[in-house]
Write a protein that holds these residues in place. Structure first.
Motif, PDB file in Angstrom:
ATOM      1  N   GLY A  68       0.815  -1.023  -0.049  1.00  0.00           N
ATOM      2  CA  GLY A  68      -0.009  -0.078  -0.017  1.00  0.00           C
ATOM      3  C   GLY A  68       0.840   1.327  -0.124  1.00  0.00           C
ATOM      4  O   GLY A  68       2.252   1.079   0.243  1.00  0.00           O
ATOM      5  N   ALA A  69       0.341   2.394  -0.188  1.00  0.00           N
ATOM      6  CA  ALA A  69       0.932   3.648  -0.217  1.00  0.00           C
ATOM      7  C   ALA A  69       2.028   3.769  -1.262  1.00  0.00           C
ATOM      8  O   ALA A  69       2.988   4.312  -1.081  1.00  0.00           O
ATOM      9  N   ARG A  87       4.442   1.282  -2.018  1.00  0.00           N
ATOM     10  CA  ARG A  87       5.555   0.461  -1.714  1.00  0.00           C
ATOM     11  C   ARG A  87       5.098  -0.857  -2.437  1.00  0.00           C
ATOM     12  O   ARG A  87       4.263  -1.535  -2.059  1.00  0.00           O
ATOM     13  N   ASP A 130       9.397   2.360  -3.678  1.00  0.00           N
ATOM     14  CA  ASP A 130       8.463   3.347  -3.355  1.00  0.00           C
ATOM     15  C   ASP A 130       7.638   3.694  -4.686  1.00  0.00           C
ATOM     16  O   ASP A 130       7.905   3.176  -5.674  1.00  0.00           O
ATOM     17  N   ARG A 148      -2.723   2.448 -10.612  1.00  0.00           N
ATOM     18  CA  ARG A 148      -2.680   3.365  -9.366  1.00  0.00           C
ATOM     19  C   ARG A 148      -1.846   4.805  -9.715  1.00  0.00           C
ATOM     20  O   ARG A 148      -2.555   5.683  -9.455  1.00  0.00           O
TER      21      ARG A 148
END
Length: 142
Positions: A46-47, A49, A60, A109
């Motif tokens: 998530g985020a 990574r 990242d 994403r």
């Protein structure tokens, strides 16, 4: 993501070929933002990574190599998988501008992050129009 029927008119006839050139020849089958490889299932936290299996390292959301602190994250408890699909996107959101510098190969994403301001603008416009139509035909909202 397939082009909606009502939006097909805005894209050139050779869009599938143009998209393939951008995604696979120019970008080499990787997202131009995060470097995720097309068609692969990747592990992520998530985020942004994610685990780069070829380089055997964590990256990242910008594709930079990162180090995870030992004990800092419960990696095994938060690991998820996702299938990477690249799409060609217009950087300026103008489907008539198909110059190579205006097109980019984005992973889902990254594409959503890039389009966020445009989606927010369209959402506001849709809600404003609905409210105006309601005021016009049914009176003010209560």
């Amino acid at each position: 993501m397939p082009i909606r029927r009502e939006h097909r008119f805005f894209y050139p006839i050779d869009w599938p070929q143009l998209s393939a050139v951008i995604r696979f020849r120019r970008a080499g089958g990787r997202c131009e933002v995060c470097q995720r490889p097309h068609g692969r299932t990747v592990y992520h936290l998530g985020a942004g990574r994610w685990w780069d299996a070829e380089a055997r390292t964590w990256r990242d959301g910008a594709g930079r190599i990162i180090c995870l602190a030992v004990g800092g994250d419960d990696v095994l408890g938060t690991v998820r998988t996702t299938r990477v699909v690249l799409a060609a996107a217009h950087r300026d959101h103008d489907t008539a501008n198909n110059a190579g510098s205006n097109l980019a190969a984005f992973y889902q994403r990254c594409h959503m992050i890039h389009d966020r301001p445009e989606h927010q603008r369209r959402r506001w416009r849709t809600l404003f129009r609905r409210k105006a139509m309601g005021d016009l035909f049914r009176g003010p909202y209560g």
